[in-house]
Design an enzyme around this catalytic site. Structure first.
Site, PDB file in Angstrom:
ATOM      1  N   ASP A  26      28.735  58.774  -5.985  1.00  0.00           N
ATOM      2  CA  ASP A  26      29.265  57.442  -6.268  1.00  0.00           C
ATOM      3  C   ASP A  26      29.678  57.357  -7.725  1.00  0.00           C
ATOM      4  O   ASP A  26      29.680  58.365  -8.447  1.00  0.00           O
ATOM      5  CB  ASP A  26      28.243  56.347  -5.904  1.00  0.00           C
ATOM      6  CG  ASP A  26      26.929  56.477  -6.658  1.00  0.00           C
ATOM      7  OD1 ASP A  26      26.966  56.594  -7.903  1.00  0.00           O
ATOM      8  OD2 ASP A  26      25.853  56.447  -6.022  1.00  0.00           O
ATOM      9  N   LYS A 222      32.028  53.292  -1.408  1.00  0.00           N
ATOM     10  CA  LYS A 222      31.705  53.435  -2.822  1.00  0.00           C
ATOM     11  C   LYS A 222      32.954  53.201  -3.668  1.00  0.00           C
ATOM     12  O   LYS A 222      34.026  53.759  -3.379  1.00  0.00           O
ATOM     13  CB  LYS A 222      31.144  54.830  -3.107  1.00  0.00           C
ATOM     14  CG  LYS A 222      29.883  55.172  -2.339  1.00  0.00           C
ATOM     15  CD  LYS A 222      28.695  54.370  -2.822  1.00  0.00           C
ATOM     16  CE  LYS A 222      27.415  54.843  -2.141  1.00  0.00           C
ATOM     17  NZ  LYS A 222      26.222  54.145  -2.651  1.00  0.00           N
ATOM     18  N   ASP A 250      30.424  48.998  -2.894  1.00  0.00           N
ATOM     19  CA  ASP A 250      29.243  49.289  -3.712  1.00  0.00           C
ATOM     20  C   ASP A 250      29.689  49.963  -5.003  1.00  0.00           C
ATOM     21  O   ASP A 250      30.270  51.045  -4.987  1.00  0.00           O
ATOM     22  CB  ASP A 250      28.295  50.214  -2.932  1.00  0.00           C
ATOM     23  CG  ASP A 250      26.988  50.484  -3.663  1.00  0.00           C
ATOM     24  OD1 ASP A 250      26.833  50.028  -4.808  1.00  0.00           O
ATOM     25  OD2 ASP A 250      26.112  51.158  -3.084  1.00  0.00           O
ATOM     26  N   ASN A 252      27.507  50.541  -7.662  1.00  0.00           N
ATOM     27  CA  ASN A 252      26.389  51.271  -8.262  1.00  0.00           C
ATOM     28  C   ASN A 252      26.225  51.010  -9.761  1.00  0.00           C
ATOM     29  O   ASN A 252      26.080  51.932 -10.566  1.00  0.00           O
ATOM     30  CB  ASN A 252      26.518  52.767  -8.001  1.00  0.00           C
ATOM     31  CG  ASN A 252      26.248  53.120  -6.550  1.00  0.00           C
ATOM     32  OD1 ASN A 252      27.172  53.209  -5.744  1.00  0.00           O
ATOM     33  ND2 ASN A 252      24.988  53.281  -6.201  1.00  0.00           N
ATOM     34  N   GLU A 276      28.287  45.278  -4.006  1.00  0.00           N
ATOM     35  CA  GLU A 276      26.882  45.629  -4.239  1.00  0.00           C
ATOM     36  C   GLU A 276      26.688  46.185  -5.646  1.00  0.00           C
ATOM     37  O   GLU A 276      27.502  46.984  -6.118  1.00  0.00           O
ATOM     38  CB  GLU A 276      26.478  46.669  -3.196  1.00  0.00           C
ATOM     39  CG  GLU A 276      25.035  47.108  -3.241  1.00  0.00           C
ATOM     40  CD  GLU A 276      24.718  48.063  -2.108  1.00  0.00           C
ATOM     41  OE1 GLU A 276      23.816  48.906  -2.282  1.00  0.00           O
ATOM     42  OE2 GLU A 276      25.372  47.973  -1.044  1.00  0.00           O
ATOM     43  N   GLU A 305      18.054  46.684  -4.205  1.00  0.00           N
ATOM     44  CA  GLU A 305      17.443  47.993  -3.977  1.00  0.00           C
ATOM     45  C   GLU A 305      16.831  48.587  -5.240  1.00  0.00           C
ATOM     46  O   GLU A 305      15.882  49.360  -5.165  1.00  0.00           O
ATOM     47  CB  GLU A 305      18.473  48.966  -3.402  1.00  0.00           C
ATOM     48  CG  GLU A 305      19.506  49.460  -4.399  1.00  0.00           C
ATOM     49  CD  GLU A 305      20.383  50.574  -3.851  1.00  0.00           C
ATOM     50  OE1 GLU A 305      20.089  51.743  -4.158  1.00  0.00           O
ATOM     51  OE2 GLU A 305      21.345  50.274  -3.145  1.00  0.00           O
ATOM     52  N   ASP A 328      14.078  47.334  -0.579  1.00  0.00           N
ATOM     53  CA  ASP A 328      13.891  48.778  -0.601  1.00  0.00           C
ATOM     54  C   ASP A 328      12.480  49.064  -0.097  1.00  0.00           C
ATOM     55  O   ASP A 328      11.515  48.479  -0.579  1.00  0.00           O
ATOM     56  CB  ASP A 328      14.078  49.307  -2.026  1.00  0.00           C
ATOM     57  CG  ASP A 328      14.085  50.820  -2.094  1.00  0.00           C
ATOM     58  OD1 ASP A 328      13.030  51.419  -1.806  1.00  0.00           O
ATOM     59  OD2 ASP A 328      15.121  51.400  -2.440  1.00  0.00           O
ATOM     60  N   HIS A 355      18.541  48.200   1.957  1.00  0.00           N
ATOM     61  CA  HIS A 355      19.069  49.474   1.483  1.00  0.00           C
ATOM     62  C   HIS A 355      18.385  50.594   2.263  1.00  0.00           C
ATOM     63  O   HIS A 355      17.201  50.520   2.574  1.00  0.00           O
ATOM     64  CB  HIS A 355      18.761  49.614  -0.013  1.00  0.00           C
ATOM     65  CG  HIS A 355      18.845  51.018  -0.520  1.00  0.00           C
ATOM     66  ND1 HIS A 355      17.740  51.732  -0.950  1.00  0.00           N
ATOM     67  CD2 HIS A 355      19.896  51.840  -0.677  1.00  0.00           C
ATOM     68  CE1 HIS A 355      18.119  52.924  -1.347  1.00  0.00           C
ATOM     69  NE2 HIS A 355      19.416  53.018  -1.194  1.00  0.00           N
ATOM     70  N   GLY A 357      19.052  55.171   3.405  1.00  0.00           N
ATOM     71  CA  GLY A 357      19.741  56.405   3.069  1.00  0.00           C
ATOM     72  C   GLY A 357      18.788  57.406   2.470  1.00  0.00           C
ATOM     73  O   GLY A 357      17.591  57.158   2.352  1.00  0.00           O
TER      74      GLY A 357
END
Length: 452
Positions: A26, A222, A250, A252, A276, A305, A328, A355, A357
């Protein structure tokens, strides 16, 4: 009834070289290796059951978390499991109150992560002894027992124990019907597996086509590294999925506040449901500013998260800094603190979209969100749980996705237990996988020196 004295607590440093396939790439993480501090908790009880706790990190992080877990074993060893769960609130307060560790936690940062790994193992062991998957253990608890697990310190200005009791009592209405619904249909999910920034356009198209054929209707992309590339990729994705399917973005934490507003105004044409982590996880007022600016565009802010603790989420909710809350399953001190967050979200009317992954997040968080729907939120409106399609093969009880939904786990425990062969292969630096990779790196270094 929980039983047995904890006689051993071990912790492993696991790393999965996901960067080799550009998974999870990302705007902030360009070579992410999914990693974990993995706790094994043993008792002297005759059933021989073990509890497994996991804290997911990136790259080199497990080395630090492993050290913090070892520093906290003093509070766990030789304790009776029945005594721990009988006063779970007190146990968690002890773990998060060590005066000698205050500068690196314990209500935040590395100690908080270690606490999560340990307490995850407690919940796994308790659920196994009760013969129930964790979500069912929580659903079957009465309000008093659930509340006894929660530390309300520092959040009573927005959520009192009386507030929480009322929410849980209201959640009793229709509870059996919602549990049946979950068992039949599962909890709706969205996929982040298609649109890593490290994927080529051809890979992106191939993954999107496969996901659409599998029935996926919600996709996260992303963004944040390059605006023109984001516009191009978002257009490609929106054209492929059509106007009626859900798209989320997202960043990040890549942008400053004004940059986030400007960048998202350029991406608004693609009708994203949310952006996000548009700016630093620590900037609560910044997220509030972004939320207010993007509201006229119909774009919400998703966040949570990376939050250190329940107090940070309390502030985000109070300042109206988010429209979607992403819990999270590890970072927030395990199940106990997530219970307080789920209750706060219900009081503020904010949908929870967890969240997930990496190595195990999907396995863990499915329990929390299924419990939330059955016992607290009673709603699926604007709610979904994240899903990625890698690393599940390392778990003994991997999550099950059907029709783009999480099916409730049936096996007892918290779904945290990993396969022994995976632990042996991916333990750092002595596991089979890492010996090969490190030997190859050493060979490349030697060749570089030879020819330089």
């Amino acid at each position: 009834m929980a039983r047995g004295r904890i006689c051993r607590l071990s912790v492993h440093n696991l790393r999965f070289p996901t960067s080799l396939g550009s998974h999870g790439f990302d705007a902030k993480h360009t070579d992410p290796d999914c990693s974990a501090a993995y706790v094994v908790m043993e008792t002297d009880s005759e059933d021989g059951l073990k509890g497994y706790g996991i804290m997911l990190t990136l790259g080199k992080d497990p080395e630090v978390v492993v050290g913090a877990v070892n520093a906290l074993t003093y509070y766990v060893l030789h304790k009776d499991l029945g005594d721990i769960v009988g006063d779970f609130r007190g146990f968690c307060r002890v773990l998060t109150s060590d005066e000698q560790l205050r500068l690196i936690g314990p209500e935040k940062d590395v100690v908080r992560l270690a606490v999560a790994a340990i307490v995850n193992a407690v919940w796994d062991l308790w659920a196994k002894q009760e013969g129930k998957p964790l979500w069912k253990l929580l659903v079957d608890m009465d309000a008093e027992m659930l509340l006894s697990c929660i530390n309300f310190r520092y959040i009573t200005d927005v959520l009192t124990e009386e507030d929480a009791y009322e929410i849980l009592q209201n959640g009793q209405h229709g509870k059996k019907e919602r549990e049946k619904q979950m068992l039949r249909h599962g909890y709706p999910a969205y996929t982040t597996s298609c649109a890593s920034l490290g994927y080529s356009d051809s890979t992106l198209k191939e993954l999107l086509k496969a996901a659409l054929n599998d029935g996926w209707t919600r996709f996260k992309v992303k963004v944040g590294a390059d605006l023109q590339n984001d516009i191009r990729r978002c257009r490609l994705i929106r054209d492929m999925i059509g106007p009626d399917k859900t798209l989320m973005l997202d960043a990040n934490e890549r942008w400053d506040v004004p940059e986030a507003v400007e960048w998202m105004s350029k991406l608004a044409e693609f009708k994203p449901l949310w952006i996000e982590k548009p700016t630093s996880q620590n900037d609560i007022t910044g997220h509030a500013t972004i939320s207010e600016a993007l509201a006229p565009l119909g774009i919400g802010v998703a966040m949570g998260e990376q939050c250190h603790n329940r107090m940070m989420i309390k502030q985000l909710l109070h300042k109206k800094a988010l429209q979607f809350l992403q819990i999270d399953s590890c970072r927030l001190g395990s199940v106990n603190e997530n219970l307080s967050v789920l209750l706060m979200a219900k009081k503020f009317g904010i949908p929870v979209c967890p969240h997930a992954g990496g190595a195990g997040f999907c396995e863990l968080v499915q329990h929390l969100i299924i419990f939330d729907y059955i016992s607290i939120s009673a709603s699926l409106q604007n709610r979904m749980c994240e899903y990625v399609d890698y690393l599940h093969e390392h778990f003994k009880y991997p999550m099950v996705i059907k029709h783009a939904s999480y099916l409730p786990p049936k096996d007892a425990g918290y779904s945290t237990e990993m396969k022994e062969e995976s632990i042996k292969k991916y333990q750092y630096p002595d596991g089979e996988i890492w010996k090969k990779l490190l030997d190859a790196q050493d060979m490349c270094s030697d060749l570089t020196l030879f020819f330089s």
